[in-house]
Design a protein around this motif. Structure first.
Motif, short mmCIF file in Angstrom:
data_model
loop_
_atom_site.label_atom_id
_atom_site.label_comp_id
_atom_site.label_asym_id
_atom_site.label_seq_id
_atom_site.Cartn_x
_atom_site.Cartn_y
_atom_site.Cartn_z
N ILE A 96 8.38 -8.83 6.29
CA ILE A 96 7.92 -7.67 7.24
C ILE A 96 7.50 -6.52 6.65
CG2 ILE A 96 9.55 -8.65 9.18
CD1 ILE A 96 11.39 -6.22 8.39
N HIS A 97 7.59 -6.55 5.23
CA HIS A 97 7.08 -5.53 4.60
C HIS A 97 5.65 -5.69 3.84
CE1 HIS A 97 11.10 -3.78 5.03
NE2 HIS A 97 11.65 -4.90 4.48
N SER A 98 5.00 -6.76 4.29
CA SER A 98 3.81 -7.16 3.65
C SER A 98 2.73 -6.29 3.56
CB SER A 98 3.45 -8.45 4.47
OG SER A 98 4.20 -9.49 3.97
N ALA A 99 2.50 -5.56 4.94
CA ALA A 99 1.52 -4.44 4.82
C ALA A 99 1.77 -3.32 3.93
CB ALA A 99 1.04 -4.34 6.31
N ARG A 100 2.96 -3.02 3.68
CA ARG A 100 3.36 -1.74 2.84
C ARG A 100 3.68 -2.28 1.44
NH1 ARG A 100 4.63 -1.81 8.12
NH2 ARG A 100 3.71 0.17 9.32
N TYR A 101 3.77 -3.26 1.07
CA TYR A 101 4.60 -4.03 -0.09
C TYR A 101 4.31 -3.17 -1.38
CZ TYR A 101 6.26 -7.65 -3.07
OH TYR A 101 7.02 -8.43 -3.80
N ALA A 102 3.22 -2.58 -1.52
CA ALA A 102 2.61 -1.73 -2.60
C ALA A 102 3.06 -0.29 -2.57
CB ALA A 102 1.37 -2.08 -3.16
N GLY A 103 3.14 0.12 -1.30
CA GLY A 103 3.29 1.36 -0.83
C GLY A 103 2.06 2.35 -0.46
N VAL A 106 -3.07 -0.80 0.85
CA VAL A 106 -4.06 -1.22 0.55
C VAL A 106 -4.19 -2.73 0.16
CG1 VAL A 106 -5.82 -1.10 -1.32
CG2 VAL A 106 -5.02 0.88 -0.42
N ASP A 107 -4.93 -3.66 0.58
CA ASP A 107 -4.67 -5.31 0.45
C ASP A 107 -4.91 -5.49 -1.12
OD1 ASP A 107 -4.61 -5.54 2.99
OD2 ASP A 107 -6.66 -6.06 3.30
N ALA A 108 -5.31 -4.81 -2.04
CA ALA A 108 -5.56 -5.28 -3.27
C ALA A 108 -4.55 -4.82 -4.04
CB ALA A 108 -6.89 -4.62 -3.93
N ASP A 109 -3.71 -3.74 -3.54
CA ASP A 109 -2.75 -3.35 -4.50
C ASP A 109 -1.45 -4.14 -4.02
OD1 ASP A 109 -4.05 -1.15 -5.12
OD2 ASP A 109 -3.17 0.28 -3.72
N ASN A 110 -1.32 -4.53 -2.78
CA ASN A 110 -0.36 -5.67 -2.30
C ASN A 110 -0.39 -6.98 -2.97
OD1 ASN A 110 0.83 -3.89 -0.35
ND2 ASN A 110 -0.53 -4.50 0.97
N VAL A 111 -1.54 -7.47 -2.97
CA VAL A 111 -1.85 -8.74 -3.93
C VAL A 111 -1.38 -8.60 -5.28
CG1 VAL A 111 -3.82 -10.16 -4.74
CG2 VAL A 111 -3.48 -9.50 -2.39
N ALA A 112 -1.75 -7.46 -5.93
CA ALA A 112 -1.63 -7.19 -7.26
C ALA A 112 -0.05 -7.17 -7.49
CB ALA A 112 -2.12 -6.05 -7.92
N LYS A 113 0.76 -6.36 -6.72
CA LYS A 113 2.13 -6.55 -6.93
C LYS A 113 2.83 -7.77 -6.60
CE LYS A 113 6.55 -4.36 -5.24
NZ LYS A 113 7.11 -3.37 -4.39
#
Length: 205
Positions: A96-103, A106-113
């Motif tokens: 449920i935290h997918s959209a804010r995973y990297a804080g 930003v999609d690219a930041d979430n994917v990178a994390k």
């Protein structure tokens, strides 16, 4: 589909407006494509109100929170979804935290994390999860569906959004979700499965 919600308008005759509780234009476009053949005559309206506080602990709870807020604010039937990627090796995170995973949202930041968290791991099994919710004057409906696959080692493809570049669906012949055409993705995705089930239940009430 007839007499949906407080409007009492038959969707088959056109004119039923439904607000989509999201500020993500990609989701609105995707839902319009998915729902057009299922609910002919329904017009989806993007929500321009404040975002609801998603403080639920499940996909279903958060989808209902958003749909309730949009319905209460507009008086219209409301659709919402809460979607994300659940990775087995990470105990279901980011979930449920997918959209804010990297804080940063930003999609690219979430994917990178996500790729950094999975570096060196052999178990890369994952699922795209979607809870779809409908709220109107007659009540609430929510459906949860999953699209299984694995996480790629690196982003691939130019389509889609979110984690699509690193999600390899089990039913896509080795291609990432971002390498599928919109029609191919719509035919099998977690969002398609959830909203199809939702539309069938709403239409049958």
């Amino acid at each position: 589909m007839t007499n949906v919600g407080a409007t009492g308008i038959d969707a088959r005759g056109g004119g039923l407006q439904v607000v989509v509780a999201t500020h993500n234009p990609h989701k609105v476009e995707e839902l319009q494509r998915i729902l057009a053949p299922l609910l002919p005559g329904v017009e989806l309206l993007a929500d321009d109100g404040p975002e609801a506080v998603e403080d639920g602990d499940t996909f279903e709870a958060n989808a209902l929170i958003k749909a309730r807020a949009a319905h209460e604010r507009t008086g219209l039937p409301a659709l919402a979804d809460d979607s994300g990627i659940a990775v087995a090796a990470l105990g279901g995170e980011p979930g449920i935290h997918s959209a804010r995973y990297a804080g940063t949202r930003v999609d690219a930041d979430n994917v990178a994390k996500l790729l950094a968290e999975l570096e060196g791991r052999d178990d890369r099994a994952a699922s795209f999860v979607c809870a779809a919710a409908w709220v109107d004057a007659d009540g609430e409906v929510v459906e949860l569906r999953e699209w299984t696959g694995t996480v790629a080692d690196a982003p691939r493809g130019e389509g889609g959004f979110g984690y699509d570049p690193v999600f390899l669906p089990d039913d896509a012949d080795g291609r990432a979700a971002a390498e599928l055409s919109p029609e191919e993705k719509d035919a099998r995705s977690h969002r398609r499965l959830a909203f199809t089930a939702l539309a069938e239940r709403v239409a049958g009430r």
